[in-house]
Design a protein around this motif. Sequence first.
Motif, PDB file in Angstrom:
ATOM      1  N   GLU A  13       0.828  -1.205   0.000  1.00 52.36           N
ATOM      2  CA  GLU A  13       0.000   0.000   0.000  1.00 52.36           C
ATOM      3  C   GLU A  13       0.864   1.258   0.000  1.00 52.36           C
ATOM      4  O   GLU A  13       0.534   2.244  -0.652  1.00 52.36           O
ATOM      5  N   GLN A  14       1.986   1.216   0.701  1.00 55.29           N
ATOM      6  CA  GLN A  14       2.890   2.377   0.725  1.00 55.29           C
ATOM      7  C   GLN A  14       3.474   2.629  -0.670  1.00 55.29           C
ATOM      8  O   GLN A  14       3.601   3.779  -1.081  1.00 55.29           O
ATOM      9  N   VAL A  15       3.820   1.565  -1.373  1.00 58.03           N
ATOM     10  CA  VAL A  15       4.353   1.704  -2.736  1.00 58.03           C
ATOM     11  C   VAL A  15       3.284   2.286  -3.652  1.00 58.03           C
ATOM     12  O   VAL A  15       3.554   3.193  -4.444  1.00 58.03           O
ATOM     13  N   GLN A  16       2.065   1.761  -3.542  1.00 55.58           N
ATOM     14  CA  GLN A  16       0.978   2.266  -4.382  1.00 55.58           C
ATOM     15  C   GLN A  16       0.651   3.721  -4.053  1.00 55.58           C
ATOM     16  O   GLN A  16       0.342   4.510  -4.951  1.00 55.58           O
ATOM     17  N   LYS A  17       0.752   4.075  -2.790  1.00 55.74           N
ATOM     18  CA  LYS A  17       0.541   5.467  -2.374  1.00 55.74           C
ATOM     19  C   LYS A  17       1.589   6.374  -3.022  1.00 55.74           C
ATOM     20  O   LYS A  17       1.262   7.436  -3.556  1.00 55.74           O
ATOM     21  N   ALA A  18       2.836   5.937  -2.987  1.00 55.53           N
ATOM     22  CA  ALA A  18       3.922   6.728  -3.578  1.00 55.53           C
ATOM     23  C   ALA A  18       3.737   6.880  -5.086  1.00 55.53           C
ATOM     24  O   ALA A  18       3.929   7.969  -5.630  1.00 55.53           O
ATOM     25  N   THR A  19       3.324   5.804  -5.734  1.00 54.64           N
ATOM     26  CA  THR A  19       3.095   5.849  -7.178  1.00 54.64           C
ATOM     27  C   THR A  19       1.983   6.834  -7.521  1.00 54.64           C
ATOM     28  O   THR A  19       2.109   7.629  -8.464  1.00 54.64           O
ATOM     29  N   SER A  20       0.904   6.790  -6.754  1.00 57.99           N
ATOM     30  CA  SER A  20      -0.197   7.726  -6.976  1.00 57.99           C
ATOM     31  C   SER A  20       0.252   9.168  -6.734  1.00 57.99           C
ATOM     32  O   SER A  20      -0.155  10.081  -7.452  1.00 57.99           O
ATOM     33  N   GLY A  21       1.093   9.364  -5.735  1.00 57.88           N
ATOM     34  CA  GLY A  21       1.596  10.701  -5.442  1.00 57.88           C
ATOM     35  C   GLY A  21       2.443  11.262  -6.566  1.00 57.88           C
ATOM     36  O   GLY A  21       2.310  12.439  -6.929  1.00 57.88           O
ATOM     37  N   VAL A  22       3.279  10.433  -7.142  1.00 59.64           N
ATOM     38  CA  VAL A  22       4.116  10.870  -8.266  1.00 59.64           C
ATOM     39  C   VAL A  22       3.245  11.218  -9.464  1.00 59.64           C
ATOM     40  O   VAL A  22       3.439  12.249 -10.117  1.00 59.64           O
ATOM     41  N   SER A  23       2.267  10.377  -9.742  1.00 60.05           N
ATOM     42  CA  SER A  23       1.352  10.625 -10.854  1.00 60.05           C
ATOM     43  C   SER A  23       0.565  11.913 -10.633  1.00 60.05           C
ATOM     44  O   SER A  23       0.376  12.707 -11.560  1.00 60.05           O
ATOM     45  N   LYS A  24       0.125  12.124  -9.406  1.00 63.69           N
ATOM     46  CA  LYS A  24      -0.625  13.344  -9.071  1.00 63.69           C
ATOM     47  C   LYS A  24       0.215  14.581  -9.353  1.00 63.69           C
ATOM     48  O   LYS A  24      -0.252  15.530  -9.984  1.00 63.69           O
ATOM     49  N   GLU A  25       1.454  14.564  -8.901  1.00 63.15           N
ATOM     50  CA  GLU A  25       2.330  15.719  -9.107  1.00 63.15           C
ATOM     51  C   GLU A  25       2.597  15.967 -10.596  1.00 63.15           C
ATOM     52  O   GLU A  25       2.611  17.116 -11.048  1.00 63.15           O
ATOM     53  N   ALA A  26       2.790  14.905 -11.349  1.00 69.36           N
ATOM     54  CA  ALA A  26       3.018  15.050 -12.795  1.00 69.36           C
ATOM     55  C   ALA A  26       1.783  15.648 -13.465  1.00 69.36           C
ATOM     56  O   ALA A  26       1.899  16.547 -14.316  1.00 69.36           O
ATOM     57  N   GLY A  57      -6.620   6.830  -0.265  1.00 69.88           N
ATOM     58  CA  GLY A  57      -7.128   5.488  -0.009  1.00 69.88           C
ATOM     59  C   GLY A  57      -6.030   4.508   0.350  1.00 69.88           C
ATOM     60  O   GLY A  57      -6.180   3.705   1.283  1.00 69.88           O
ATOM     61  N   HIS A  58      -4.928   4.571  -0.371  1.00 71.32           N
ATOM     62  CA  HIS A  58      -3.799   3.681  -0.079  1.00 71.32           C
ATOM     63  C   HIS A  58      -3.200   3.994   1.290  1.00 71.32           C
ATOM     64  O   HIS A  58      -2.789   3.086   2.014  1.00 71.32           O
ATOM     65  N   ASP A  59      -3.183   5.267   1.646  1.00 66.09           N
ATOM     66  CA  ASP A  59      -2.666   5.648   2.957  1.00 66.09           C
ATOM     67  C   ASP A  59      -3.546   5.066   4.062  1.00 66.09           C
ATOM     68  O   ASP A  59      -3.031   4.533   5.051  1.00 66.09           O
ATOM     69  N   ALA A  60      -4.842   5.132   3.889  1.00 66.46           N
ATOM     70  CA  ALA A  60      -5.762   4.588   4.892  1.00 66.46           C
ATOM     71  C   ALA A  60      -5.622   3.076   5.003  1.00 66.46           C
ATOM     72  O   ALA A  60      -5.601   2.519   6.110  1.00 66.46           O
ATOM     73  N   LYS A  61      -5.504   2.395   3.863  1.00 63.01           N
ATOM     74  CA  LYS A  61      -5.336   0.941   3.882  1.00 63.01           C
ATOM     75  C   LYS A  61      -4.014   0.558   4.536  1.00 63.01           C
ATOM     76  O   LYS A  61      -3.944  -0.412   5.299  1.00 63.01           O
ATOM     77  N   ALA A  62      -2.963   1.318   4.242  1.00 62.21           N
ATOM     78  CA  ALA A  62      -1.656   1.036   4.839  1.00 62.21           C
ATOM     79  C   ALA A  62      -1.730   1.172   6.348  1.00 62.21           C
ATOM     80  O   ALA A  62      -1.187   0.335   7.081  1.00 62.21           O
ATOM     81  N   GLU A  63      -2.409   2.195   6.815  1.00 62.59           N
ATOM     82  CA  GLU A  63      -2.537   2.396   8.260  1.00 62.59           C
ATOM     83  C   GLU A  63      -3.308   1.237   8.898  1.00 62.59           C
ATOM     84  O   GLU A  63      -2.950   0.775   9.992  1.00 62.59           O
ATOM     85  N   THR A  64      -4.338   0.750   8.212  1.00 69.63           N
ATOM     86  CA  THR A  64      -5.096  -0.402   8.712  1.00 69.63           C
ATOM     87  C   THR A  64      -4.204  -1.626   8.845  1.00 69.63           C
ATOM     88  O   THR A  64      -4.235  -2.336   9.860  1.00 69.63           O
ATOM     89  N   HIS A  65      -3.384  -1.884   7.831  1.00 68.85           N
ATOM     90  CA  HIS A  65      -2.460  -3.026   7.876  1.00 68.85           C
ATOM     91  C   HIS A  65      -1.421  -2.840   8.979  1.00 68.85           C
ATOM     92  O   HIS A  65      -1.072  -3.802   9.672  1.00 68.85           O
ATOM     93  N   LYS A  66      -0.956  -1.618   9.135  1.00 67.77           N
ATOM     94  CA  LYS A  66       0.035  -1.338  10.177  1.00 67.77           C
ATOM     95  C   LYS A  66      -0.551  -1.608  11.565  1.00 67.77           C
ATOM     96  O   LYS A  66       0.116  -2.205  12.410  1.00 67.77           O
TER      97      LYS A  66
END
Length: 69
Positions: A13-26, A57-66
């Motif tokens: 989820e952290q990787v997917q969050k980072a990927t979405s963040g990069v795409s958002k910035e682009a 969403g990925h951040d929330a899921k990551a927190e749930t897993h954590k």
Amino acid sequence: MDSVKQGANYVSEQVQKATSGVSKEANKEVAKDSNASIGTRASAAKDAVGDKSKETGHDAKAETHKQAI
């Protein structure tokens, strides 16, 4: 064993969050580009909003897993 699975899900989820963040910035940069057509800029702005939603969403899921670890 379950904590290992939760840990792997957290990392995923952290990787997917980072990927979405990069795409958002682009997409934000394209939306601000005055040399791009209005259609391209509008599409990029819409995509940036979608990427922000995915990132959250990925951040929330990551927190749930954590927390499950």
